[in-house]
Design an enzyme around this catalytic site. Structure first.
Site, PDB file in Angstrom:
ATOM      1  N   LYS A 186       0.838  -1.195   0.000  1.00 60.84           N
ATOM      2  CA  LYS A 186       0.000   0.000   0.000  1.00 60.84           C
ATOM      3  C   LYS A 186       0.879   1.253   0.000  1.00 60.84           C
ATOM      4  O   LYS A 186       0.653   2.181  -0.776  1.00 60.84           O
ATOM      5  CB  LYS A 186      -0.923  -0.015   1.225  1.00 60.84           C
TER       6      LYS A 186
ATOM      7  N   LYS B 141      -2.905 -13.721  -9.199  1.00 55.77           N
ATOM      8  CA  LYS B 141      -3.542 -14.363  -8.043  1.00 55.77           C
ATOM      9  C   LYS B 141      -4.995 -13.886  -7.929  1.00 55.77           C
ATOM     10  O   LYS B 141      -5.264 -12.697  -8.062  1.00 55.77           O
ATOM     11  CB  LYS B 141      -2.775 -13.968  -6.763  1.00 55.77           C
TER      12      LYS B 141
ATOM     13  N   LYS C 264      -9.978 -10.233  -4.372  1.00 54.94           N
ATOM     14  CA  LYS C 264     -11.005  -9.194  -4.503  1.00 54.94           C
ATOM     15  C   LYS C 264     -10.380  -7.884  -4.948  1.00 54.94           C
ATOM     16  O   LYS C 264     -10.949  -7.149  -5.738  1.00 54.94           O
ATOM     17  CB  LYS C 264     -11.698  -8.979  -3.148  1.00 54.94           C
TER      18      LYS C 264
HETATM   19  P1  TYM Z   1      -8.392 -13.695   3.472  1.00 50.90           P
HETATM   20  O1  TYM Z   1      -9.747 -13.394   4.007  1.00 50.90           O
HETATM   21  O2  TYM Z   1      -7.767 -12.715   2.539  1.00 50.90           O
HETATM   22  O3  TYM Z   1      -8.406 -15.088   2.748  1.00 50.90           O
HETATM   23  C1  TYM Z   1      -8.957 -16.248   3.368  1.00 50.90           C
HETATM   24  C2  TYM Z   1      -8.160 -17.458   2.943  1.00 50.90           C
HETATM   25  O4  TYM Z   1      -8.217 -17.613   1.518  1.00 50.90           O
HETATM   26  C3  TYM Z   1      -6.899 -17.795   1.025  1.00 50.90           C
HETATM   27  N1  TYM Z   1      -6.815 -17.244  -0.353  1.00 50.90           N
HETATM   28  C4  TYM Z   1      -6.246 -17.892  -1.375  1.00 50.90           C
HETATM   29  N2  TYM Z   1      -5.671 -19.102  -1.457  1.00 50.90           N
HETATM   30  C5  TYM Z   1      -5.191 -19.478  -2.675  1.00 50.90           C
HETATM   31  N3  TYM Z   1      -5.277 -18.701  -3.794  1.00 50.90           N
HETATM   32  C6  TYM Z   1      -5.852 -17.480  -3.763  1.00 50.90           C
HETATM   33  N4  TYM Z   1      -5.964 -16.769  -4.863  1.00 50.90           N
HETATM   34  C7  TYM Z   1      -6.362 -17.014  -2.506  1.00 50.90           C
HETATM   35  N5  TYM Z   1      -7.006 -15.882  -2.097  1.00 50.90           N
HETATM   36  C8  TYM Z   1      -7.262 -16.038  -0.781  1.00 50.90           C
HETATM   37  C9  TYM Z   1      -6.012 -17.012   1.976  1.00 50.90           C
HETATM   38  O5  TYM Z   1      -4.675 -17.451   1.922  1.00 50.90           O
HETATM   39  C10 TYM Z   1      -6.664 -17.325   3.304  1.00 50.90           C
HETATM   40  O6  TYM Z   1      -6.209 -18.549   3.825  1.00 50.90           O
HETATM   41  N6  TYM Z   1      -5.450 -12.424   7.288  1.00 50.90           N
HETATM   42  C11 TYM Z   1      -6.319 -13.472   6.784  1.00 50.90           C
HETATM   43  C12 TYM Z   1      -7.472 -13.758   7.741  1.00 50.90           C
HETATM   44  C13 TYM Z   1      -7.036 -14.118   9.104  1.00 50.90           C
HETATM   45  C14 TYM Z   1      -6.390 -15.333   9.494  1.00 50.90           C
HETATM   46  C15 TYM Z   1      -6.190 -15.216  10.890  1.00 50.90           C
HETATM   47  C16 TYM Z   1      -6.004 -16.475   8.802  1.00 50.90           C
HETATM   48  C17 TYM Z   1      -7.169 -13.346  10.220  1.00 50.90           C
HETATM   49  N7  TYM Z   1      -6.659 -14.008  11.272  1.00 50.90           N
HETATM   50  C18 TYM Z   1      -5.564 -16.247  11.621  1.00 50.90           C
HETATM   51  C19 TYM Z   1      -5.380 -17.512   9.526  1.00 50.90           C
HETATM   52  C20 TYM Z   1      -5.169 -17.372  10.904  1.00 50.90           C
HETATM   53  C21 TYM Z   1      -6.879 -13.007   5.458  1.00 50.90           C
HETATM   54  O7  TYM Z   1      -6.943 -11.833   5.175  1.00 50.90           O
HETATM   55  O8  TYM Z   1      -7.394 -13.998   4.682  1.00 50.90           O
END
Ligand code: TYM
Length: 322
Positions: free
Chosen positions: A110, A189, A192
């Protein structure tokens, strides 16, 4: 083994979320204990409309249940219903090195784009560490983009343990090698923020249209092609049966086909793959009270565990006399 993962309610879930993470949640829900939560505190760093955030949060719960998460086997809850996490986050923040957080990609990207970042985004990985450490988690099933955050969590836990004595369990990320990074409709990748997603429960006709618009290279029709590096083929592999996948790979290698055919096969396979979950979702959609009761029960179970770990950490650093 204790499993934990979180997912942000920043919009409707897409194939990257499912094939990178949610599918693993479901596979792992029979482990000793598993905790899955909807990370609405994290989402608050980007979703600033209260109605929209509340709507996405409930939708996220419905989606996870429809996809096969079973509240009898796994604990499903909303992050903000466990206030212990925010307290634990502060304990970790007091010892989190600025340099470590400055290297984290969400913040760094960012700033590199010249956009203003706030403290919520900067400290985001510390809240994530609190999420993980609060349940003594051993394994965190995620997609590739979250690996750096789990490394940060290990660093923070390690230095807390070093300073205050053994308090936290060091977790490990669990990735699926073939879908740790699911490509989007443009080959980058799926995310959103790149506007290249295929959502799990979008209208079937709208999804078909999106699939037909997936970008492809300008390969002449009769030229053979290696399927492996092609994002259209990668997406097809996620939803097709093994035999269909083999057949498609052979067609790529033979050449003489059009991408239109592949896209049509992809749209058909996707419809079949998610048909059952779509039907379950319709049922759950008509019973919000049931979904809310599942989340309340999950939060109570999660608070019990997080409360134990918080007490242990407060004792360790002198906030509560031992
Ligand atoms: P988030 O909400 O962005 O994504 C949720 C999960 O989806 C996976 N993901 C993907 N995997 C493969 N290819 C892709 N294109 C792709 N896009 C998304 C992400 O790797 C994730 O596993 N910070 C985290 C949420 C979170 C979290 C946690 C996760 C908060 N606290 C504690 C694990 C443990 C996040 O923003 O995920």
């Amino acid at each position: 083994m204790r499993v934990l993962s979180g997912i942000q309610p920043t919009g409707r879930f897409h194939w990257g979320n499912y094939f990178g993470a949610i599918r693993q949640y479901i596979e792992l829900q029979d482990e000793d204990e598993s905790y899955y939560f909807i990370a609405n505190l994290h989402a608050l760093t980007t979703v600033r409309d209260p109605k929209v955030l509340a709507g996405y949060t409930l939708d996220a719960a419905i989606d996870l249940l429809a996809l096969g998460l079973d509240p009898q086997r796994a604990t499903l809850f909303v992050q903000s219903d466990v206030p212990e996490i925010s307290e634990l986050c502060w304990l970790l923040l007091t010892g989190a090195p600025m340099g470590l957080l400055e290297r984290c990609h969400a913040y760094k990207d960012k700033v590199a784009r010249g956009l203003p970042a706030d403290a919520g985004l900067f400290t985001y990985p510390v809240l994530m560490a609190a999420d993980i450490l609060a349940y003594d988690s051993d394994v965190v099933p995620v997609g590739e983009d979250q690996v750096q955050h789990i490394e940060v969590c290990r660093d923070l836990a390690g230095s807390f343990n070093h300073h205050f004595g053994q308090t936290f369990t060091l977790p490990k990320a669990k990735l699926l090698d073939h879908s740790a990074k699911v490509p989007g409709t443009d080959g980058e990748k799926m995310s959103k923020s790149y506007n290249n997603t295929l959502e799990l429960f979008e209208d079937a006709k709208a999804q078909r249209k999106k699939i037909m618009r997936i970008t492809t290279d300008s390969r002449p029709m009769d030229e053979p092609k290696e399927p492996e590096g092609d994002h259209l083929f990668q997406l097809y592999s996620l939803v097709a049966a093994e035999a269909e996948r083999e057949e498609m790979a052979a067609m790529y290698r033979r050449g003489g086909f059009g991408y239109g055919e592949v896209k049509k096969a992809l749209a058909d396979a996707a419809e079949r793959y998610f048909a059952e979950a779509r039907a379950r979702r319709l049922e759950l959609e008509s019973d919000h009270d049931k979904v809310r009761a599942i989340l309340a029960d999950g939060a109570a179970r999660a608070r019990k565990k997080a409360g134990e770990v918080l007490l242990r950490s407060k004792r360790a650093c002198g906030l509560i006399p031992t």
